[in-house]
Design an enzyme around this catalytic site. Structure first.
Site, PDB file in Angstrom:
ATOM      1  N   GLU A 119     -14.967  80.681  30.483  1.00  0.00           N
ATOM      2  CA  GLU A 119     -14.530  80.625  31.872  1.00  0.00           C
ATOM      3  C   GLU A 119     -13.201  81.346  32.068  1.00  0.00           C
ATOM      4  O   GLU A 119     -12.311  81.295  31.210  1.00  0.00           O
ATOM      5  CB  GLU A 119     -14.454  79.168  32.338  1.00  0.00           C
ATOM      6  CG  GLU A 119     -15.844  78.535  32.371  1.00  0.00           C
ATOM      7  CD  GLU A 119     -15.887  77.123  32.895  1.00  0.00           C
ATOM      8  OE1 GLU A 119     -16.990  76.686  33.287  1.00  0.00           O
ATOM      9  OE2 GLU A 119     -14.837  76.446  32.920  1.00  0.00           O
ATOM     10  N   CYS A 143      -7.725  68.841  20.941  1.00  0.00           N
ATOM     11  CA  CYS A 143      -6.766  68.127  21.795  1.00  0.00           C
ATOM     12  C   CYS A 143      -7.540  67.148  22.670  1.00  0.00           C
ATOM     13  O   CYS A 143      -8.481  67.527  23.362  1.00  0.00           O
ATOM     14  CB  CYS A 143      -5.974  69.117  22.647  1.00  0.00           C
ATOM     15  SG  CYS A 143      -4.971  70.261  21.666  1.00  0.00           S
ATOM     16  N   CYS A 146      -8.268  67.596  26.637  1.00  0.00           N
ATOM     17  CA  CYS A 146      -8.747  68.901  27.094  1.00  0.00           C
ATOM     18  C   CYS A 146     -10.266  68.972  27.033  1.00  0.00           C
ATOM     19  O   CYS A 146     -10.872  68.684  25.996  1.00  0.00           O
ATOM     20  CB  CYS A 146      -8.131  69.997  26.231  1.00  0.00           C
ATOM     21  SG  CYS A 146      -8.680  71.657  26.666  1.00  0.00           S
ATOM     22  N   GLY A 193      -9.955  78.068  24.155  1.00  0.00           N
ATOM     23  CA  GLY A 193      -9.618  78.526  22.817  1.00  0.00           C
ATOM     24  C   GLY A 193      -8.131  78.530  22.516  1.00  0.00           C
ATOM     25  O   GLY A 193      -7.284  78.412  23.406  1.00  0.00           O
ATOM     26  N   SER A 247       2.168  74.392  24.095  1.00  0.00           N
ATOM     27  CA  SER A 247       1.530  73.151  24.531  1.00  0.00           C
ATOM     28  C   SER A 247       2.097  72.012  23.696  1.00  0.00           C
ATOM     29  O   SER A 247       1.592  71.717  22.613  1.00  0.00           O
ATOM     30  CB  SER A 247       0.011  73.261  24.363  1.00  0.00           C
ATOM     31  OG  SER A 247      -0.519  74.258  25.210  1.00  0.00           O
ATOM     32  N   LEU A 248       3.131  71.370  24.198  1.00  0.00           N
ATOM     33  CA  LEU A 248       3.819  70.332  23.431  1.00  0.00           C
ATOM     34  C   LEU A 248       3.228  68.946  23.703  1.00  0.00           C
ATOM     35  O   LEU A 248       2.737  68.276  22.798  1.00  0.00           O
ATOM     36  CB  LEU A 248       5.312  70.350  23.747  1.00  0.00           C
ATOM     37  CG  LEU A 248       6.197  69.531  22.816  1.00  0.00           C
ATOM     38  CD1 LEU A 248       6.096  70.014  21.374  1.00  0.00           C
ATOM     39  CD2 LEU A 248       7.648  69.551  23.288  1.00  0.00           C
ATOM     40  N   HIS A 249       3.341  68.490  24.930  1.00  0.00           N
ATOM     41  CA  HIS A 249       2.622  67.308  25.433  1.00  0.00           C
ATOM     42  C   HIS A 249       3.068  65.963  24.869  1.00  0.00           C
ATOM     43  O   HIS A 249       2.506  64.931  25.252  1.00  0.00           O
ATOM     44  CB  HIS A 249       1.106  67.456  25.229  1.00  0.00           C
ATOM     45  CG  HIS A 249       0.551  68.728  25.755  1.00  0.00           C
ATOM     46  ND1 HIS A 249       0.794  69.167  27.044  1.00  0.00           N
ATOM     47  CD2 HIS A 249      -0.224  69.691  25.173  1.00  0.00           C
ATOM     48  CE1 HIS A 249       0.185  70.340  27.230  1.00  0.00           C
ATOM     49  NE2 HIS A 249      -0.427  70.675  26.119  1.00  0.00           N
ATOM     50  N   CYS A 369      -6.061  73.175  34.908  1.00  0.00           N
ATOM     51  CA  CYS A 369      -5.646  73.145  33.508  1.00  0.00           C
ATOM     52  C   CYS A 369      -6.348  72.022  32.761  1.00  0.00           C
ATOM     53  O   CYS A 369      -6.346  70.870  33.185  1.00  0.00           O
ATOM     54  CB  CYS A 369      -4.136  72.954  33.447  1.00  0.00           C
ATOM     55  SG  CYS A 369      -3.471  72.942  31.780  1.00  0.00           S
TER      56      CYS A 369
END
Length: 398
Positions: A119, A143, A146, A193, A247-249, A369
């Site tokens: 996508e 993750c 996601c 990815g 991408s820490l999060h 996202c």
């Protein structure tokens, strides 16, 4: 470099760093797909045909400035060369399988790559238009918040399948120019990815995005987002200079180990050290990295965790994007309330961090996202159904 607007005028071990092996599907024909070649490779290909380098540049200009895929339309190329190219080469971008349009102007395309789909998302704003591009069919990093990760991992995309997403989108958006649709000004490698697990294809594709005979974007307008594949991040800095987002999060390893499992291999301290090494080499980032932080209700969004995040990032020049979590079926999370996001943001700003709460775009078409899924044949055999049946997800609340 001049900047042109884009118009048509597994576990980590399941997806290696692609140092020696590029996971791809076989080309559909024996012809060379010119979308697989950056300018250096294109010139080498033309030299093998006995042609001068400027001929390669001419063809690239037709391909990327005007989104032409028919050699016969390239009127400043002599007929003999056009005939030769017809015999040995092609310009074959992946096709659109489905298009969805959001009420906010966001467009999501399902792009056919072999017998599967990835996508690509076009996000228009008042002063820019960003294209979110996929780098793999599925994702190996698992993750937990996601949607892509729940599909498992199948393969890396080829250069032509990555740059082809930009080409296809630019061609479509160019055809809508009369409606006032904004041309693409920015590209983010934030789709399906982990880009750093496909360096051999992602780097040449980004090179074409920034090439004057390609799409001519400034290096500050091409962004790669990574969850923290540290050896590949170090390698990236020696290969190309683009804007970096991470991408820490989570502010601590115990939380990040759960929601971003690659943290068990490369923890936060190790990841941020690699980020600082990249910033030392990079001119594209203006000296700071973009930190992405998805807000999960009572998982990573307390004021205490905001203080922990500020402490964690004190030695890493950055701006922070707080991202409202976007739900998908079967996910065990909730979106943080506006009040919790506001409190979290205020703490970070009190420490002096530039902090932005990202506006959710395209959530009515599952284009926001974390919602991208496509159609993936899972080579790692990790599907959401199996996870939920046999591998309960541990969640800490705060």
């Amino acid at each position: 470099m001049s900047e042109q607007l884009l118009t048509a005028s597994t576990s980590i071990d399941a997806a290696p760093l692609s140092d020696n092996t590029v996971q791809t599907t076989a080309p559909a024909t024996s012809k060379i797909n010119l979308l697989d070649l950056n300018r250096q490779q294109m010139r080498e290909f033309f030299a093998e045909m006995g042609e001068k380098p400027f001929r390669a540049d001419q063809v690239m200009k037709w391909m990327y400035h005007y989104c032409y895929d028919d050699f016969e339309q390239m009127t400043d190329i002599n007929k003999g060369l056009r005939a030769k190219l017809q015999r040995v080469a092609e310009i074959r971008a992946p096709e659109v399988a489905e298009e969805q349009r959001s009420v906010d102007g966001t467009i999501k395309w399902a792009i056919k790559v072999g017998d599967q789909q990835v996508e690509t998302v076009y996000i228009p704003e008042a002063d820019r238009a960003t294209l979110c591009v996929s780098s793999q069919v599925g994702c190996a990093l698992e993750c937990k918040f996601c949607s892509t990760a729940q599909q498992g991992f199948n393969r890396n995309l080829r250069v032509s399948e990555i740059i082809g997403q930009v080409w296809r989108a630019a061609k479509i958006i160019g055809s809508l120019k009369s409606t006032g649709t904004r041309p693409i000004t920015n590209v983010v490698m934030m789709g399906m990815g982990e880009p750093l697990l496909n360096l051999n294809n992602v780097v040449p594709a980004m090179d074409i995005m920034m090439d004057d005979f390609g799409f001519g974007l400034s290096k500050r307008r091409v962004t790669l987002s990574t969850s923290g594949v540290v050896p590949a991040l170090d390698k990236l800095g020696d290969m190309i200079d683009v804007a970096l987002a991470i991408s820490l999060h989570a502010p601590t390893d115990d939380i990040r180990d759960e929601i971003v499992p690659i943290n068990r291999k490369y923890n936060i301290e190790t990841f941020l050290a690699a980020v600082r090494r990249y910033l030392d080499k990079s001119k594209a980032n203006g000296g700071r990295v973009t930190v992405e932080y998805v807000m999960l209700d009572h998982i990573n969004d307390s004021t205490e965790q905001a203080h922990q995040l500020a402490e964690c990032l004190k030695d890493t020049p950055c701006k922070i994007n707080l991202i409202p979590w976007n739900p998908f079926p079967g996910a065990p999370y909730g979106r943080s309330s506006n009040s919790r996001v506001d409190r979290f943001s205020k703490v970070l700003m009190e420490y002096g961090f530039t902090t932005i709460v990202r506006k959710t775009r395209g959530d009515d078409i599952d284009a926001a996202c974390g919602q991208l899924a496509g159609e993936v044949i899972d080579r790692t055999k990790r599907t959401l159904k199996k996870k939920m049946a046999g591998e309960p997800i541990a969640i800490k609340t705060v």
